[in-house]
Design a protein around this motif. Sequence first.
Motif, PDB file in Angstrom:
ATOM      1  N   ASP A 148       0.812  -1.217   0.000  1.00  0.00           N
ATOM      2  CA  ASP A 148       0.000   0.000   0.000  1.00  0.00           C
ATOM      3  C   ASP A 148       0.845   1.267   0.000  1.00  0.00           C
ATOM      4  N   HIS A 149       2.156   1.123   0.007  1.00  0.00           N
ATOM      5  CA  HIS A 149       3.030   2.293   0.053  1.00  0.00           C
ATOM      6  C   HIS A 149       2.938   3.057  -1.261  1.00  0.00           C
TER       7      HIS A 149
ATOM      8  N   PRO B 182       2.931   4.489  -7.724  1.00  0.00           N
ATOM      9  CA  PRO B 182       2.558   5.881  -7.500  1.00  0.00           C
ATOM     10  C   PRO B 182       1.560   6.437  -8.502  1.00  0.00           C
ATOM     11  N   ALA B 183       1.575   5.954  -9.734  1.00  0.00           N
ATOM     12  CA  ALA B 183       0.740   6.561 -10.759  1.00  0.00           C
ATOM     13  C   ALA B 183      -0.577   5.809 -10.983  1.00  0.00           C
ATOM     14  N   HIS B 184      -0.774   4.667 -10.342  1.00  0.00           N
ATOM     15  CA  HIS B 184      -1.983   3.888 -10.563  1.00  0.00           C
ATOM     16  C   HIS B 184      -3.126   4.421  -9.708  1.00  0.00           C
ATOM     17  N   ARG B 185      -4.273   4.580 -10.352  1.00  0.00           N
ATOM     18  CA  ARG B 185      -5.433   5.140  -9.665  1.00  0.00           C
ATOM     19  C   ARG B 185      -6.682   4.327  -9.988  1.00  0.00           C
TER      20      ARG B 185
ATOM     21  N   GLU C  24      -9.368   7.676 -21.574  1.00  0.00           N
ATOM     22  CA  GLU C  24      -7.960   8.094 -21.584  1.00  0.00           C
ATOM     23  C   GLU C  24      -7.827   9.592 -21.833  1.00  0.00           C
ATOM     24  N   GLU C  25      -8.708  10.122 -22.668  1.00  0.00           N
ATOM     25  CA  GLU C  25      -8.696  11.566 -22.926  1.00  0.00           C
ATOM     26  C   GLU C  25      -9.121  12.342 -21.682  1.00  0.00           C
ATOM     27  N   ALA C  26     -10.142  11.870 -20.994  1.00  0.00           N
ATOM     28  CA  ALA C  26     -10.661  12.579 -19.823  1.00  0.00           C
ATOM     29  C   ALA C  26      -9.754  12.449 -18.606  1.00  0.00           C
ATOM     30  N   LEU C  27      -9.103  11.290 -18.440  1.00  0.00           N
ATOM     31  CA  LEU C  27      -8.318  11.031 -17.234  1.00  0.00           C
ATOM     32  C   LEU C  27      -6.826  11.294 -17.405  1.00  0.00           C
ATOM     33  N   HIS C  28      -6.380  11.599 -18.610  1.00  0.00           N
ATOM     34  CA  HIS C  28      -4.963  11.872 -18.904  1.00  0.00           C
ATOM     35  C   HIS C  28      -4.076  10.706 -18.466  1.00  0.00           C
ATOM     36  N   GLY C  29      -4.428   9.511 -18.918  1.00  0.00           N
ATOM     37  CA  GLY C  29      -3.629   8.356 -18.560  1.00  0.00           C
ATOM     38  C   GLY C  29      -3.983   7.159 -19.412  1.00  0.00           C
TER      39      GLY C  29
ATOM     40  N   TYR D  53      -6.527   2.960 -13.904  1.00  0.00           N
ATOM     41  CA  TYR D  53      -5.664   3.552 -14.921  1.00  0.00           C
ATOM     42  C   TYR D  53      -4.364   4.048 -14.313  1.00  0.00           C
ATOM     43  N   ALA D  54      -3.388   4.288 -15.193  1.00  0.00           N
ATOM     44  CA  ALA D  54      -2.095   4.852 -14.787  1.00  0.00           C
ATOM     45  C   ALA D  54      -2.078   6.307 -15.236  1.00  0.00           C
ATOM     46  N   TYR D  55      -1.949   7.203 -14.288  1.00  0.00           N
ATOM     47  CA  TYR D  55      -1.963   8.638 -14.571  1.00  0.00           C
ATOM     48  C   TYR D  55      -0.606   9.063 -15.122  1.00  0.00           C
TER      49      TYR D  55
END
Length: 126
Positions: A33-34, A39-42, A63-68, A91-93
């Motif tokens: 969970d660290h 770090p980029a996964h949401r 992908e267009e809306a979330l920038h990832g 997704y990965a930001y």
Amino acid sequence: MRLRSTELAQNEVACYFSALELGLILLVMFVGDHPRVLPAHRHQTVILNRALAEDGELYARLEEALHGQVHSATVQELDLVNDKTIVDVRYAYTPRIHRPAAQATISAITTAARRTLSRHLPCIMP
């Protein structure tokens, strides 16, 4: 040679191994969970103002809306009457770098000035 320690009872052994197991589980949960691990996964629930039934169009819009980059998208609700889609997205930001408008303008002016000077003064400007 004889050891002078007493034997452990069954309940003491069970408590020892239970404490060891709980400690290992907590360690694994802390590491997993660290924020530095992923770090980029949401994960988000997104409501789109269009009914998108096709996967390709849905992924492109997300992908267009979330920038990832979308890893998985599960449609929770597809409402054709009200024209909306509710999607559970993982997704990965990928952050985008935005230059301020003033800096972009100064850069464009500087580039244009260099081109003009290099045309008129080729011996001075490389």
